[in-house]
Design an enzyme around this catalytic site. Sequence first.
Site, PDB file in Angstrom:
ATOM      1  N   GLY A  45       0.757  -1.118  -0.008  1.00 52.64           N
ATOM      2  CA  GLY A  45      -0.002  -0.053   0.143  1.00 52.64           C
ATOM      3  C   GLY A  45       0.849   1.137   0.042  1.00 52.64           C
ATOM      4  O   GLY A  45       1.984   1.130   0.361  1.00 52.64           O
ATOM      5  N   GLN A  50       3.395   9.861   1.033  1.00 53.47           N
ATOM      6  CA  GLN A  50       4.768   9.030   1.021  1.00 53.47           C
ATOM      7  C   GLN A  50       5.448   9.467  -0.310  1.00 53.47           C
ATOM      8  O   GLN A  50       6.685   8.945  -0.274  1.00 53.47           O
ATOM      9  CB  GLN A  50       4.229   7.641   1.120  1.00 53.47           C
ATOM     10  CG  GLN A  50       3.858   7.151   2.651  1.00 53.47           C
ATOM     11  CD  GLN A  50       3.681   5.856   2.505  1.00 53.47           C
ATOM     12  OE1 GLN A  50       2.775   4.963   2.085  1.00 53.47           O
ATOM     13  NE2 GLN A  50       4.576   4.948   3.107  1.00 53.47           N
ATOM     14  N   CYS A  92       6.449  -0.392   7.375  1.00 52.61           N
ATOM     15  CA  CYS A  92       6.055   0.728   6.666  1.00 52.61           C
ATOM     16  C   CYS A  92       7.195   1.370   5.768  1.00 52.61           C
ATOM     17  O   CYS A  92       8.481   1.500   6.435  1.00 52.61           O
ATOM     18  CB  CYS A  92       5.795   2.137   7.644  1.00 52.61           C
ATOM     19  SG  CYS A  92       5.141   3.439   6.678  1.00 52.61           S
ATOM     20  N   LEU A  93       6.939   1.645   4.672  1.00 56.60           N
ATOM     21  CA  LEU A  93       8.091   2.067   3.677  1.00 56.60           C
ATOM     22  C   LEU A  93       8.597   3.299   4.023  1.00 56.60           C
ATOM     23  O   LEU A  93       9.955   3.703   3.755  1.00 56.60           O
ATOM     24  CB  LEU A  93       7.574   2.221   2.232  1.00 56.60           C
ATOM     25  CG  LEU A  93       6.842   1.098   1.540  1.00 56.60           C
ATOM     26  CD1 LEU A  93       6.527   1.302  -0.035  1.00 56.60           C
ATOM     27  CD2 LEU A  93       8.178  -0.159   1.440  1.00 56.60           C
ATOM     28  N   HIS A 134      -3.970   1.698   7.581  1.00 58.98           N
ATOM     29  CA  HIS A 134      -2.587   2.037   7.758  1.00 58.98           C
ATOM     30  C   HIS A 134      -2.376   3.199   6.805  1.00 58.98           C
ATOM     31  O   HIS A 134      -1.877   4.147   7.172  1.00 58.98           O
ATOM     32  CB  HIS A 134      -1.773   0.997   7.378  1.00 58.98           C
ATOM     33  CG  HIS A 134      -0.301   1.187   7.139  1.00 58.98           C
ATOM     34  ND1 HIS A 134       0.672   0.443   7.920  1.00 58.98           N
ATOM     35  CD2 HIS A 134       0.281   2.007   6.449  1.00 58.98           C
ATOM     36  CE1 HIS A 134       1.754   0.888   7.286  1.00 58.98           C
ATOM     37  NE2 HIS A 134       1.956   2.020   6.657  1.00 58.98           N
ATOM     38  N   GLU A 135      -3.013   3.181   5.366  1.00 58.77           N
ATOM     39  CA  GLU A 135      -2.846   4.178   4.731  1.00 58.77           C
ATOM     40  C   GLU A 135      -3.761   5.361   5.133  1.00 58.77           C
ATOM     41  O   GLU A 135      -3.399   6.374   4.798  1.00 58.77           O
ATOM     42  CB  GLU A 135      -3.130   3.737   3.235  1.00 58.77           C
ATOM     43  CG  GLU A 135      -2.617   2.359   2.509  1.00 58.77           C
ATOM     44  CD  GLU A 135      -1.279   2.646   2.920  1.00 58.77           C
ATOM     45  OE1 GLU A 135      -0.391   3.689   2.977  1.00 58.77           O
ATOM     46  OE2 GLU A 135      -0.477   1.394   2.984  1.00 58.77           O
ATOM     47  N   HIS A 138      -1.646   7.496   7.370  1.00 57.94           N
ATOM     48  CA  HIS A 138      -0.712   8.247   6.614  1.00 57.94           C
ATOM     49  C   HIS A 138      -1.297   9.619   6.400  1.00 57.94           C
ATOM     50  O   HIS A 138      -0.677  10.807   6.352  1.00 57.94           O
ATOM     51  CB  HIS A 138      -0.027   7.521   5.435  1.00 57.94           C
ATOM     52  CG  HIS A 138       0.828   6.639   5.758  1.00 57.94           C
ATOM     53  ND1 HIS A 138       1.950   7.168   6.248  1.00 57.94           N
ATOM     54  CD2 HIS A 138       1.010   5.311   5.311  1.00 57.94           C
ATOM     55  CE1 HIS A 138       2.963   5.928   6.149  1.00 57.94           C
ATOM     56  NE2 HIS A 138       2.397   5.055   5.803  1.00 57.94           N
TER      57      HIS A 138
HETATM   58 ZN    ZN Z   1       3.099   3.142   5.716  1.00 57.80          ZN
END
Ligand code: ZN
Length: 165
Positions: A45, A50, A92-93, A134-135, A138
């Site tokens: 995702g 991001q 998480c990226l 999660h998204e 963000h």
């Molecule tokens: Zn993330």
Amino acid sequence: MAALPVVTYGESILRKVVEPVEDFEAIEDLVPNMFDTMYEEEGIGLAANQIGVDLNVMVIDISHADENCPPSTFVNGQIIERSGSESMEEGCLSVPGVRVDVTRSEKVTFAYQDLKGNHHEAKFDGLMATVIQHEMDHLNGLLIIDHASQLDKHRIRKQLKELAS
Ligand code: ZN
């Protein structure tokens, strides 16, 4: 289309509540770049902030885990109902190398718009519900570390310090 660098912990755009999308033509180029970046980084995702874009857009692809779930784009998403609770270890990226247990709702009802601006409402559970939450975090300026236990926060404090420096 191009994979772009992922913004990491310490950058202020990750802490911002993003702006809603009003001009749907303006995100036509953004979404393919988001998918490219997510696949390049082997994520499941990605939220627009991001890659440094201040707009309420997320892409998700969990087809490796659930073949009934096609790659999805959600615009101006909003979780309107939640039920149940479950914990999962998440990464998480934008916080590379850090994994923490996060407790989230088990099921969500999600209102969103598609790429054409049409409105939808759908119920999700399992991994899809987790990734949506999660998204959405963000897009509301939150990160997995905000859910971490005191013990985890202590454990990861050096990693975070290095990431932010
Ligand atoms: Zn993330």
